[in-house]
Design a protein around this motif. Structure first.
Motif, PDB file in Angstrom:
ATOM      1  N   TRP A 177       0.823  -1.206   0.000  1.00  0.00           N
ATOM      2  CA  TRP A 177       0.000   0.000   0.000  1.00  0.00           C
ATOM      3  C   TRP A 177       0.863   1.266   0.000  1.00  0.00           C
ATOM      4  O   TRP A 177       0.471   2.290  -0.560  1.00  0.00           O
ATOM      5  N   SER A 178       2.014   1.209   0.625  1.00  0.00           N
ATOM      6  CA  SER A 178       2.831   2.419   0.756  1.00  0.00           C
ATOM      7  C   SER A 178       3.367   2.909  -0.579  1.00  0.00           C
ATOM      8  O   SER A 178       3.746   4.076  -0.706  1.00  0.00           O
ATOM      9  N   SER A 179       3.411   2.019  -1.589  1.00  0.00           N
ATOM     10  CA  SER A 179       3.931   2.437  -2.891  1.00  0.00           C
ATOM     11  C   SER A 179       2.840   2.939  -3.823  1.00  0.00           C
ATOM     12  O   SER A 179       3.133   3.379  -4.941  1.00  0.00           O
ATOM     13  N   SER A 180       1.583   2.864  -3.385  1.00  0.00           N
ATOM     14  CA  SER A 180       0.483   3.292  -4.244  1.00  0.00           C
ATOM     15  C   SER A 180       0.440   4.817  -4.353  1.00  0.00           C
ATOM     16  O   SER A 180       0.675   5.534  -3.391  1.00  0.00           O
ATOM     17  N   LEU A 189      -8.090   0.542  -7.006  1.00  0.00           N
ATOM     18  CA  LEU A 189      -7.391  -0.601  -7.593  1.00  0.00           C
ATOM     19  C   LEU A 189      -6.546  -1.323  -6.554  1.00  0.00           C
ATOM     20  O   LEU A 189      -6.491  -2.560  -6.528  1.00  0.00           O
ATOM     21  N   THR A 190      -5.894  -0.556  -5.684  1.00  0.00           N
ATOM     22  CA  THR A 190      -5.076  -1.164  -4.636  1.00  0.00           C
ATOM     23  C   THR A 190      -5.941  -1.934  -3.646  1.00  0.00           C
ATOM     24  O   THR A 190      -5.619  -3.065  -3.259  1.00  0.00           O
ATOM     25  N   ASP A 272       1.345  -3.553  -6.948  1.00  0.00           N
ATOM     26  CA  ASP A 272       0.265  -3.860  -7.877  1.00  0.00           C
ATOM     27  C   ASP A 272      -0.086  -2.621  -8.694  1.00  0.00           C
ATOM     28  O   ASP A 272       0.130  -1.485  -8.239  1.00  0.00           O
ATOM     29  N   PRO A 273      -0.623  -2.815  -9.893  1.00  0.00           N
ATOM     30  CA  PRO A 273      -0.954  -1.661 -10.743  1.00  0.00           C
ATOM     31  C   PRO A 273      -1.917  -0.707 -10.057  1.00  0.00           C
ATOM     32  O   PRO A 273      -2.893  -1.144  -9.430  1.00  0.00           O
ATOM     33  N   ASP A 274      -1.646   0.576 -10.175  1.00  0.00           N
ATOM     34  CA  ASP A 274      -2.550   1.560  -9.574  1.00  0.00           C
ATOM     35  C   ASP A 274      -3.036   2.591 -10.594  1.00  0.00           C
ATOM     36  O   ASP A 274      -3.517   3.652 -10.228  1.00  0.00           O
ATOM     37  N   ARG A 384      -7.421  -2.833   8.585  1.00  0.00           N
ATOM     38  CA  ARG A 384      -7.238  -1.758   7.601  1.00  0.00           C
ATOM     39  C   ARG A 384      -8.619  -1.229   7.239  1.00  0.00           C
ATOM     40  O   ARG A 384      -9.283  -1.692   6.320  1.00  0.00           O
ATOM     41  N   GLY A 385      -9.042  -0.203   7.978  1.00  0.00           N
ATOM     42  CA  GLY A 385     -10.388   0.315   7.818  1.00  0.00           C
ATOM     43  C   GLY A 385     -10.662   0.957   6.484  1.00  0.00           C
ATOM     44  O   GLY A 385     -11.820   1.099   6.090  1.00  0.00           O
ATOM     45  N   ARG A 386      -9.625   1.311   5.758  1.00  0.00           N
ATOM     46  CA  ARG A 386      -9.840   1.988   4.473  1.00  0.00           C
ATOM     47  C   ARG A 386     -10.571   1.106   3.463  1.00  0.00           C
ATOM     48  O   ARG A 386     -11.119   1.609   2.474  1.00  0.00           O
ATOM     49  N   TYR A 387     -10.550  -0.232   3.657  1.00  0.00           N
ATOM     50  CA  TYR A 387     -11.335  -1.105   2.770  1.00  0.00           C
ATOM     51  C   TYR A 387     -12.799  -0.675   2.748  1.00  0.00           C
ATOM     52  O   TYR A 387     -13.470  -0.791   1.721  1.00  0.00           O
TER      53      TYR A 387
END
Length: 439
Positions: A177-180, A189-190, A272-274, A384-387
């Motif tokens: 997630w940190s690279s998104s 997408l992430t 993963d692709p973002d 991970r509440g952002r889901y």
């Protein structure tokens, strides 16, 4: 009217139920304590000697195929050489035209180059041959150039080889997630890909790799281990395939080389692709690679073939239903949204035809609600509440995946791939630091 539970089964699957139950039994077995070591399993066609089954970290080689990976390869090599000696790390630059070779050599690892872009499978095959890895090492880790292993990866993965029948250990994919990048599209997408990993690995792969029921369709090529002695028996680079990992997994079962191990603790972070273009291209490539391998595979009377048949049947049926779902929702909604349309010839017949089997409440309870429940469960397990912010949009992304997956079926029988590849756009350390700061 189709019952709600039957609709939910069509979309979320008997496979999840069966293998999820196997995974639960596996977890219970593990919780009850260590089991006594088993003798080598009955693999009648296996004609090589069974040496000492355990693999130590010093016996592991790392093989990385890289094509124009200058943005990420320095960080990936720094991460892996913090876990294994640099002399155990081997990089094959697959016709790179950037600074991949220069950066890799600066890291003190072994580097080889292919004269042109031969594809990832070809580069891996070249690395195994040129560096004589199968004969020199107990296990070979196939590592993607954008992947960073969790510090506990080997502590979780190598004990799987204590079972002498295990010849490959699948890594546990974790989205980095940190690279998104920032933005709504990148976030959705992430979140979607990360949820897919969480569900497939916990509800399918963990049960599929139980010692009593071993049959999984994929040992992902991003960070997985193979016993060195089985690599010469695997056709890593057969002609016509776009990717190698499905094929290598099918080879393990087709040639009856042994079992696949898997531990949720063998975690590896991957980019993963973002952006939409990269996501669609990668998803299409994965789908095409799967169907090409199915085309090549000759089923037998074994658990793997049964598992594969059930998986394919359910996946195709669920994909068709997912693709039809937006159309059915539109047909059922139009008479309420625009009442005059309810009397238009054709539309009225379509509404009554669909309404015989489905209603908006059935779709809501049988499709939307289970999908949201799964998202909530993943959010709770991964903390991970952002889901939850992405929850309303994850079902449409499943529809997109279904379209791409079904569209790849005829291509797998029409087109022959060269295996040449171009990675999705990578994010360097500056993007990773910005993402980490945002977290």
């Amino acid at each position: 009217m189709i019952p709600v539970f039957l609709l939910a089964i069509f979309l979320f699957g008997v496979n999840f139920t069966v293998w999820g139950t196997a995974g639960l039994l596996r977890a219970i077995e593990r919780r009850l304590g260590p089991h006594p070591p088993e003798p080598p399993g009955p693999w009648p066609e296996r004609d090589f000697d069974v040496p000492s089954c355990q693999v130590s970290l010093s016996e592991v080689a790392v093989l990385m195929a890289a094509h124009d990976e200058e943005v990420v390869i320095a960080d990936s090599l720094a991460a892996i050489t913090a876990l294994v000696p640099a002399e155990n790390v081997y990089v094959v630059s697959d016709g790179s035209t950037d600074r991949t070779v220069e950066i890799a050599m600066r890291q003190g690892v072994h580097v080889a180059e292919t004269p042109h872009n031969v594809g990832k499978a070809g580069a891996l095959q070249e690395g195994v041959r040129r560096f004589v890895l199968a004969e020199r090492y107990g296990a070979v880790l196939l590592l993607d150039a954008d992947t960073r292993l969790d510090p506990g990866y080997f502590a979780a993965a190598l004990p799987e080889f204590d079972d002498p029948d295990v010849v490959a250990v699948a890594g546990c994919a974790v989205t980095d997630w940190s690279s998104s990048r920032r933005g709504a599209a990148a976030f959705l997408l992430t979140a979607h890909r990360s949820r897919v990993y969480a569900l497939l690995q916990r509800l399918l792969k963990f049960g599929q790799t139980w010692r009593h029921t071993n049959a999984t369709y994929i040992v992902p090529g991003f960070a997985s281990l193979y016993r060195g002695r089985v690599l010469p028996r695997i056709d890593i680079n057969p002609p016509g395939l776009v990717i190698e990992d499905f094929n290598m997994t099918f080879e393990v079962y087709r040639r009856r080389l042994g079992k696949v191990g898997f531990s949720l603790g063998a975690r590896a972070l991957t980019q993963d692709p973002d952006v939409w273009r990269d996501y669609v291209r990668q998803t299409r490539r994965w789908a095409l690679g799967f169907w090409q391998t199915v085309r090549r595979f000759r089923p037998g009377w074994n658990l793997f073939s049964v598992m594969l048949l059930c998986y394919i049947t359910e996946m195709v049926l669920a994909s068709v239903l997912l693709i039809l779902l937006p159309v059915m929702v539109l047909v059922l909604s139009l008479p309420d949204l625009v009442p005059p349309l309810g009397t238009v010839p054709g539309l009225a017949e379509a509404y009554h035809g669909v309404h015989q089997y489905l209603s908006l409440s059935t779709i809501g309870l049988g499709v939307l609600l289970p999908d949201v429940v799964l998202t909530v469960a993943v959010a709770a397990v991964e903390r991970r509440g952002r889901y939850l912010l992405a929850a309303p949009f994850l079902l449409p992304l499943r529809v997109l995946d279904a379209v791409i997956g079904l569209a790849a079926i005829p291509l797998a029988w029409r087109a022959r791939s060269t295996g040449r590849w171009k990675s999705p756009s990578r994010r360097g350390a500056d993007v990773v630091r910005a993402g980490a700061a945002a977290d």
